[in-house]
Design an enzyme around this catalytic site. Structure first.
Site, PDB file in Angstrom:
ATOM      1  N   PHE A 130       0.928  -1.074  -0.023  1.00 28.27           N
ATOM      2  CA  PHE A 130      -0.021  -0.270   0.054  1.00 28.27           C
ATOM      3  C   PHE A 130       0.952   1.079  -0.548  1.00 28.27           C
ATOM      4  O   PHE A 130       1.977   0.997   0.497  1.00 28.27           O
ATOM      5  CB  PHE A 130      -0.697  -0.099   1.211  1.00 28.27           C
ATOM      6  CG  PHE A 130      -1.638   0.897   1.025  1.00 28.27           C
ATOM      7  CD1 PHE A 130      -2.796   0.859   0.674  1.00 28.27           C
ATOM      8  CD2 PHE A 130      -2.011   2.128   1.556  1.00 28.27           C
ATOM      9  CE1 PHE A 130      -4.527   1.545   0.727  1.00 28.27           C
ATOM     10  CE2 PHE A 130      -2.754   3.267   1.462  1.00 28.27           C
ATOM     11  CZ  PHE A 130      -3.942   3.256   1.344  1.00 28.27           C
ATOM     12  N   ASP A 202       1.661  -5.591   7.770  1.00 32.60           N
ATOM     13  CA  ASP A 202       0.403  -4.545   8.268  1.00 32.60           C
ATOM     14  C   ASP A 202      -0.248  -5.004   7.740  1.00 32.60           C
ATOM     15  O   ASP A 202      -0.732  -5.915   6.039  1.00 32.60           O
ATOM     16  CB  ASP A 202       0.790  -3.737   7.145  1.00 32.60           C
ATOM     17  CG  ASP A 202      -0.450  -2.385   7.156  1.00 32.60           C
ATOM     18  OD1 ASP A 202      -1.602  -2.894   7.366  1.00 32.60           O
ATOM     19  OD2 ASP A 202      -0.067  -1.341   6.862  1.00 32.60           O
ATOM     20  N   TYR A 227     -11.281   0.712  10.886  1.00 34.00           N
ATOM     21  CA  TYR A 227     -12.072   1.074   9.577  1.00 34.00           C
ATOM     22  C   TYR A 227     -12.439  -0.235   8.598  1.00 34.00           C
ATOM     23  O   TYR A 227     -13.869  -0.410   8.287  1.00 34.00           O
ATOM     24  CB  TYR A 227     -12.358   2.204   9.146  1.00 34.00           C
ATOM     25  CG  TYR A 227     -10.833   2.372   8.517  1.00 34.00           C
ATOM     26  CD1 TYR A 227     -11.099   2.295   7.439  1.00 34.00           C
ATOM     27  CD2 TYR A 227      -9.639   3.413   9.161  1.00 34.00           C
ATOM     28  CE1 TYR A 227      -9.651   2.736   6.465  1.00 34.00           C
ATOM     29  CE2 TYR A 227      -7.900   3.953   8.132  1.00 34.00           C
ATOM     30  CZ  TYR A 227      -8.201   3.108   6.955  1.00 34.00           C
ATOM     31  OH  TYR A 227      -7.048   3.645   6.697  1.00 34.00           O
ATOM     32  N   LYS A 228     -11.224  -1.334   8.307  1.00 35.14           N
ATOM     33  CA  LYS A 228     -11.900  -2.150   7.270  1.00 35.14           C
ATOM     34  C   LYS A 228     -13.233  -3.300   7.575  1.00 35.14           C
ATOM     35  O   LYS A 228     -13.476  -2.572   7.652  1.00 35.14           O
ATOM     36  CB  LYS A 228     -10.608  -1.868   6.649  1.00 35.14           C
ATOM     37  CG  LYS A 228      -9.948  -0.800   6.037  1.00 35.14           C
ATOM     38  CD  LYS A 228      -8.421  -1.635   4.953  1.00 35.14           C
ATOM     39  CE  LYS A 228      -8.027  -0.359   4.594  1.00 35.14           C
ATOM     40  NZ  LYS A 228      -6.865  -0.396   4.528  1.00 35.14           N
ATOM     41  N   ARG A 376     -12.746  -4.061  -7.530  1.00 32.68           N
ATOM     42  CA  ARG A 376     -12.461  -4.930  -5.783  1.00 32.68           C
ATOM     43  C   ARG A 376     -13.985  -4.781  -5.447  1.00 32.68           C
ATOM     44  O   ARG A 376     -14.978  -3.757  -5.250  1.00 32.68           O
ATOM     45  CB  ARG A 376     -12.066  -4.155  -4.519  1.00 32.68           C
ATOM     46  CG  ARG A 376      -9.952  -3.781  -5.187  1.00 32.68           C
ATOM     47  CD  ARG A 376      -9.558  -3.811  -3.839  1.00 32.68           C
ATOM     48  NE  ARG A 376     -10.012  -2.541  -3.282  1.00 32.68           N
ATOM     49  CZ  ARG A 376      -9.187  -2.101  -1.922  1.00 32.68           C
ATOM     50  NH1 ARG A 376      -8.240  -2.678  -1.814  1.00 32.68           N
ATOM     51  NH2 ARG A 376     -10.105  -1.442  -1.589  1.00 32.68           N
TER      52      ARG A 376
HETATM   53  C1  PLP Z   1      -5.961   0.848   4.671  1.00 35.84           C
HETATM   54  C2  PLP Z   1      -4.831   1.173   4.989  1.00 35.84           C
HETATM   55  C3  PLP Z   1      -3.572   2.095   4.940  1.00 35.84           C
HETATM   56  C4  PLP Z   1      -3.882   2.814   5.942  1.00 35.84           C
HETATM   57  O1  PLP Z   1      -3.395   3.691   6.189  1.00 35.84           O
HETATM   58  P1  PLP Z   1      -3.840   4.852   6.899  1.00 35.84           P
HETATM   59  O2  PLP Z   1      -3.425   5.813   7.964  1.00 35.84           O
HETATM   60  O3  PLP Z   1      -5.111   4.521   8.138  1.00 35.84           O
HETATM   61  O4  PLP Z   1      -4.897   5.588   6.254  1.00 35.84           O
HETATM   62  C5  PLP Z   1      -2.154   1.471   4.872  1.00 35.84           C
HETATM   63  N1  PLP Z   1      -1.946   0.238   4.461  1.00 35.84           N
HETATM   64  C6  PLP Z   1      -1.999  -0.747   4.353  1.00 35.84           C
HETATM   65  C7  PLP Z   1      -2.238  -1.974   3.672  1.00 35.84           C
HETATM   66  C8  PLP Z   1      -3.699  -0.608   4.148  1.00 35.84           C
HETATM   67  O5  PLP Z   1      -4.708  -1.613   3.644  1.00 35.84           O
END
Ligand code: PLP
Length: 416
Positions: A130, A202, A227-228, A376
């Site tokens: 990400f 992560d 939040y996911k 997705r």
């Molecule tokens: C959703 C997601 C993030 C989001 O990072 P935020 O700091 O919460 O915006 C980071 N890494 C991964 C792998 C994600 O899927």
């Protein structure tokens, strides 16, 4: 009217009838008529959240005022909520703290991990990681004078066998956020340790979707968002896990006052609190933190092995529907068919992904797209049904067949 292959209907009906988790859907408030397949970006609203927030605002904040820091458990919330998340990721109590964003927790985890492996010049991360994870790997490497190496999970074992003794930290995700491919956390952690390096995971796309075992795998650090699949609401606090064995020498980069051994002593110098409490930074965002805590009650009494089994049944059925209804139109899944390599979402490739996602939303099916060409579909075993997946695929089939979408590329800004 669309004509439906009855075999798909029958299979959906049979799978939903056999679904032991079906009653859990009542723990969510999802608008009627909406097929929500974007819970891997923003989990839907758990029914427990509105009353918890109403009590928090009117009684705890409105009436009890500052007494709530002790009287209503506000001060302890980061560690208490951390331990609740810990149960979902396989962490014994006292190793997980909730707060801040994933990005901040990543900065903490990467910095702390690098500090535990001095003299090793490489920070390894996945080129498909990400964006925030890649950017923060660069930022931490720059500050600590390391070099970033981009190695995809499939090449990690070979890379570590070659150059492992120069590697300080391996930072990756068990799930590819684009394709939904699931990687072998155990094998990657083991290869990382064999090289003498530390593993920073992560778990954003994994926690809450499947059983995780950070303690048993001897993961060193883990982070994830709230939040996911944890459904804590927009911008919900994230979390950081640091294994017990690292606590005594854990150096966090952001030495805020709430991570002090004696925060109310207000002394001149920073002395870290013992244990994971030192990873606290500033005053916790209580409204968000307690919304997340209420949201996490959807997992009460839930066996994550059952969640995983249903999730696989859902994604398997989705792939089957894709083969039957979408492949003839030239749409292919990019998610691996092998269940061992499939996480909680499925991605399809189409050059007009954005227009298709918009057209689906207009027909009550909410998904998301990842530029340039991936659609997705997130499934969540706590509330998704096989019937909903068939509906989504049928609507997509109709839209593509009738060319009922806008093929222009998305405007810059958040994709909706
Ligand atoms: C959703 C997601 C993030 C989001 O990072 P935020 O700091 O919460 O915006 C980071 N890494 C991964 C792998 C994600 O899927």
């Amino acid at each position: 009217m669309t004509t439906v292959p009855t075999a798909l209907d029958a299979r959906a009906a049979r799978s939903d009838a056999d679904d032991v988790l079906a009653p859990l859907a009542e723990r969510f408030l999802i608008p009627g008529g909406v097929v929500y397949l974007d819970g891997n970006s923003l989990g839907p609203l758990p029914a427990a959240v509105p009353p918890a927030l109403a009590d928090l605002v009117t009684r705890q904040w409105g009436t009890d005022l500052i007494r709530s820091w002790n009287g209503n458990g506000w001060w302890d919330a980061p560690l208490r909520v951390g331990d609740t998340i810990g149960r979902l990721i396989g962490a014994a109590p006292g190793q997980t703290v909730a707060g801040d964003s994933t990005s901040v927790q990543l900065f903490t985890a990467l910095s702390a991990a690098v500090a535990l492996r001095p003299g090793r010049p490489l920070l390894v991360t996945d080129p498909g990681h990400f964006p925030t994870d890649r950017y923060l790997a660069e930022a931490v490497a720059r500050r600590e004078d390391l070099k970033v190496r981009h190695v995809p999970p499939a090449g990690l074992a070979a890379f570590l066998a070659e150059e492992g003794e120069r590697v300080a930290v391996v930072s990756c995700s068990p799930v590819d956020f684009r394709t939904g491919e699931l990687y072998d956390m155990a094998a990657i952690t083991e290869a990382t340790h064999r090289a003498g390096a530390l593993a920073v995971w992560d778990l954003c796309h994994a926690a809450g979707a499947m059983p995780l075992h950070v303690d048993a795998l001897e993961a060193d650090f883990a982070v994830g968002c709230g939040y996911k699949f944890l459904n804590g609401g927009p911008g919900a606090p994230a979390y950081l896990y640091a294994a017990h064995r690292h606590h005594a020498s854990l150096e966090t980069p952001l030495t805020g006052w709430t991570g002090h051994a004696n925060p109310f002593g207000m002394g001149p110098d920073y002395t870290p609190a013992p244990g994971i409490a030192r990873a606290r930074i500033g005053t916790p965002p209580i409204l968000s933190l307690l919304a997340l805590e209420a949201a996490l009650t959807v997992f009460d009494g839930v066996d994550l092995a059952e969640v995983r089994a249903k999730s696989l049944s859902l994604t398997d059925f989705f792939l089957h529907c894709t083969t039957e209804l979408l492949a003839p139109l030239g749409i292919e899944a990019v998610t691996p068919a092998d269940p061992a390599r499939r996480a909680g979402h499925v991605a399809l490739r189409h050059p007009h992904a954005h227009g298709l996602a918009r057209a689906l939303a207009e027909r009550g099916v909410i998904i998301d797209m990842r530029a340039p060409d991936l659609l997705r579909f997130g499934v969540n075993a706590l509330y998704t049904t096989h019937r909903q997946l068939l509906t989504a695929v049928q609507r997509l089939r109709d839209i593509v067949r009738d060319a009922a979408y806008d093929p222009s590329p998305p405007a810059p800004g958040p994709v909706t």
